[in-house]
Design a protein around this motif. Structure first.
Motif, short mmCIF file in Angstrom:
data_model
loop_
_atom_site.label_atom_id
_atom_site.label_comp_id
_atom_site.label_asym_id
_atom_site.label_seq_id
_atom_site.Cartn_x
_atom_site.Cartn_y
_atom_site.Cartn_z
N TRP A 196 0.84 -1.20 0.00
CA TRP A 196 0.00 0.00 0.00
C TRP A 196 0.87 1.24 0.00
CZ3 TRP A 196 -0.83 -4.01 3.65
CH2 TRP A 196 -1.92 -4.84 3.34
N LEU A 197 0.30 2.35 -0.46
CA LEU A 197 1.04 3.61 -0.53
C LEU A 197 1.18 4.26 0.85
CD1 LEU A 197 2.40 5.85 -2.17
CD2 LEU A 197 0.12 6.83 -2.56
N SER A 198 0.07 4.38 1.57
CA SER A 198 0.07 5.01 2.89
C SER A 198 -0.75 4.19 3.87
CB SER A 198 -0.51 6.43 2.80
OG SER A 198 -1.89 6.36 2.50
N ARG A 199 -0.69 4.54 5.15
CA ARG A 199 -1.49 3.84 6.15
C ARG A 199 -2.97 3.92 5.82
NH1 ARG A 199 0.69 4.21 12.34
NH2 ARG A 199 2.92 3.93 11.91
N GLU A 200 -3.38 5.06 5.32
CA GLU A 200 -4.80 5.26 5.01
C GLU A 200 -5.30 4.32 3.92
OE1 GLU A 200 -3.20 8.22 7.32
OE2 GLU A 200 -2.52 7.76 5.27
N ASP A 201 -4.39 3.77 3.14
CA ASP A 201 -4.78 2.86 2.05
C ASP A 201 -4.92 1.41 2.51
OD1 ASP A 201 -4.74 4.89 0.07
OD2 ASP A 201 -2.56 4.78 0.03
N VAL A 202 -4.46 1.09 3.71
CA VAL A 202 -4.57 -0.28 4.20
C VAL A 202 -6.03 -0.55 4.57
CG1 VAL A 202 -3.75 -1.98 5.87
CG2 VAL A 202 -2.24 -0.11 5.15
N PRO A 203 -6.65 -1.58 4.00
CA PRO A 203 -8.07 -1.86 4.29
C PRO A 203 -8.31 -2.05 5.79
CG PRO A 203 -7.32 -3.15 2.42
CD PRO A 203 -6.10 -2.52 3.01
N ALA A 204 -9.48 -1.59 6.24
CA ALA A 204 -9.82 -1.66 7.66
C ALA A 204 -9.80 -3.08 8.19
CB ALA A 204 -11.19 -1.02 7.89
N ASP A 205 -10.25 -4.03 7.37
CA ASP A 205 -10.28 -5.42 7.84
C ASP A 205 -8.87 -5.99 8.02
OD1 ASP A 205 -9.96 -5.35 5.04
OD2 ASP A 205 -10.70 -7.41 4.83
N VAL A 206 -7.94 -5.51 7.19
CA VAL A 206 -6.55 -5.95 7.33
C VAL A 206 -5.95 -5.39 8.62
CG1 VAL A 206 -4.22 -5.81 6.35
CG2 VAL A 206 -6.19 -6.19 4.85
N VAL A 207 -6.21 -4.12 8.88
CA VAL A 207 -5.72 -3.50 10.11
C VAL A 207 -6.30 -4.22 11.33
CG1 VAL A 207 -5.73 -1.39 11.51
CG2 VAL A 207 -5.42 -1.24 9.04
N GLU A 208 -7.59 -4.50 11.29
CA GLU A 208 -8.25 -5.19 12.41
C GLU A 208 -7.64 -6.57 12.64
OE1 GLU A 208 -12.71 -6.82 13.66
OE2 GLU A 208 -12.44 -5.62 11.85
N SER A 209 -7.40 -7.29 11.55
CA SER A 209 -6.83 -8.63 11.65
C SER A 209 -5.41 -8.57 12.22
CB SER A 209 -6.82 -9.31 10.28
OG SER A 209 -6.15 -10.55 10.33
N GLU A 210 -4.59 -7.65 11.71
CA GLU A 210 -3.21 -7.53 12.20
C GLU A 210 -3.17 -7.15 13.68
OE1 GLU A 210 -0.31 -8.25 10.79
OE2 GLU A 210 -1.38 -8.97 9.03
N ARG A 211 -4.07 -6.25 14.08
CA ARG A 211 -4.12 -5.84 15.48
C ARG A 211 -4.54 -7.01 16.37
NH1 ARG A 211 -3.80 -1.04 17.76
NH2 ARG A 211 -3.90 0.01 15.74
N ARG A 212 -5.49 -7.79 15.89
CA ARG A 212 -5.95 -8.95 16.66
C ARG A 212 -4.83 -9.98 16.81
NH1 ARG A 212 -10.76 -9.46 14.43
NH2 ARG A 212 -10.03 -10.74 12.70
N VAL A 213 -4.12 -10.22 15.72
CA VAL A 213 -3.00 -11.17 15.76
C VAL A 213 -1.93 -10.68 16.73
CG1 VAL A 213 -1.08 -12.11 14.44
CG2 VAL A 213 -3.38 -12.16 13.47
N ALA A 214 -1.60 -9.39 16.64
CA ALA A 214 -0.57 -8.83 17.51
C ALA A 214 -0.97 -8.94 18.98
CB ALA A 214 -0.33 -7.36 17.14
N THR A 215 -2.26 -8.72 19.26
CA THR A 215 -2.75 -8.81 20.64
C THR A 215 -2.67 -10.24 21.16
OG1 THR A 215 -4.25 -6.94 20.29
CG2 THR A 215 -4.73 -8.40 22.14
N GLU A 216 -3.16 -11.18 20.35
CA GLU A 216 -3.18 -12.57 20.78
C GLU A 216 -1.77 -13.14 20.91
OE1 GLU A 216 -5.75 -14.62 18.10
OE2 GLU A 216 -7.55 -13.58 18.80
N LYS A 217 -0.88 -12.70 20.03
CA LYS A 217 0.51 -13.16 20.10
C LYS A 217 1.17 -12.65 21.37
CE LYS A 217 4.59 -13.68 17.19
NZ LYS A 217 5.17 -13.40 15.85
N SER A 218 0.90 -11.40 21.72
CA SER A 218 1.46 -10.82 22.95
C SER A 218 0.93 -11.55 24.18
CB SER A 218 1.11 -9.33 23.04
OG SER A 218 1.66 -8.62 21.94
N GLN A 219 -0.36 -11.87 24.14
CA GLN A 219 -0.96 -12.60 25.26
C GLN A 219 -0.36 -14.00 25.37
OE1 GLN A 219 -5.03 -12.24 24.01
NE2 GLN A 219 -5.41 -10.41 25.26
N ALA A 220 -0.17 -14.66 24.22
CA ALA A 220 0.40 -16.01 24.22
C ALA A 220 1.83 -16.03 24.73
CB ALA A 220 0.34 -16.60 22.80
#
Length: 283
Positions: A196-220
């Motif tokens: 993607w060109l900028s942060r604003e171009d990253v689809p919302a569902d991708v951001v949500e998924s990456e944030r969820r993965v990062a959270t669960e990985k940190s918890q694990a």
């Protein structure tokens, strides 16, 4: 809950490289949701690091060109696939690919379907491609197609070896001032594969998924609950730095980003496209 079928397990294994039991557990936990199962596998850190990319990779070439249009320039790129690199590097195949590009430009085609329906000397491009298959003795098809447009357009076509035709094409659209560093940006895109060109171009569902993965990985990993949000933000910033072009480290000077490169030139990067042979979706 969707049934955990052998086909589902096979799909997730091929996409992640994880073991059968890990995939089955992830699909069960995700209640058959493939996308969620992949997230679970990533969060648990069991995705195979060396999984093969482009299982459906094909040979071929990419024909590309910059043309002048009203108000600036446009860049077109068309991937033409063959079964073997032996055919891909022949002069006749390369000539045919350039002919398909000519037809794509004439039709202002932006997708593979638009290219296939474009007019050619033998009716349509689709008909020409079907005839080419008989000529080359291999399955031939139109793969990825891209167009960028702006005041200035730069194209970089990368060859993996001297005897082969281009296998990666990066196209960059900039304003007039940005043209001064457009070639450097095209080299960066070719090498680093930003999505993607900028942060604003990253689809919302991708951001949500990456944030969820990062959270669960940190918890694990057993991180203290109170610092998990900060860790997640750090991981999200790393994700952006890897996948967002303007935030990537400039490969020739890692003390600056690609965005910094354009700021110093006083210009703007408007859009970009990258095509690599064999990396598109299988049709």
């Amino acid at each position: 809950m969707a049934a955990i079928t052998a086909a589902l397990i096979k799909q997730v294994r091929e996409d992640t490289g994880a073991g059968m039991m890990d995939v089955k557990k992830a699909l069960t936990e995700a209640e058959g949701d493939v996308a969620r199962a992949k997230e679970i596998i990533r969060a648990k850190g069991i995705q195979a690091a060396g999984k093969r990319e482009g299982r459906s990779a094909q040979e071929g070439t990419i024909a590309s060109r910059v043309v002048d249009v009203d108000g600036g320039q446009a860049g077109y790129a068309v991937e033409l696939n063959s079964e073997t690199d032996f055919v891909a590097k022949t002069p006749k195949f390369i000539e045919f690919a350039n002919g398909v590009l000519d037809d794509a430009i004439s039709a202002d085609a932006k997708t593979a379907d638009e290219v296939l329906s474009a007019k050619s000397d033998n009716g349509t491009v689709k008909e020409s491609v079907e005839e080419a298959a008989a000529l080359f003795g291999e399955h031939v098809k139109v793969g990825q197609v891209a167009k960028v447009e702006g005041p200035k357009v730069e194209i970089y076509a990368h060859k993996k070896s001297a005897e082969m035709p281009p296998s990666i094409v990066a196209m960059v659209a900039t304003d007039e001032a940005g043209a001064a560093v457009a070639h450097e940006a095209a080299l960066q895109i070719s090498a680093m594969g930003a999505k993607w060109l900028s942060r604003e171009d990253v689809p919302a569902d991708v951001v949500e998924s990456e944030r969820r993965v990062a959270t669960e990985k940190s918890q694990a990993e057993g991180k203290p609950e109170q610092i998990i949000p900060k860790i997640v933000e750090g991981r999200m910033n790393a994700f952006y730095k890897e996948n967002v072009l303007l935030e990537q480290e400039y490969v020739k000077d890692t003390s600056k980003s690609v965005g910094d490169l354009f700021k110093q030139a006083g210009g703007k990067l408007l859009s970009f496209a990258r095509i690599e042979v064999g990396k598109g979706d299988e049709k």
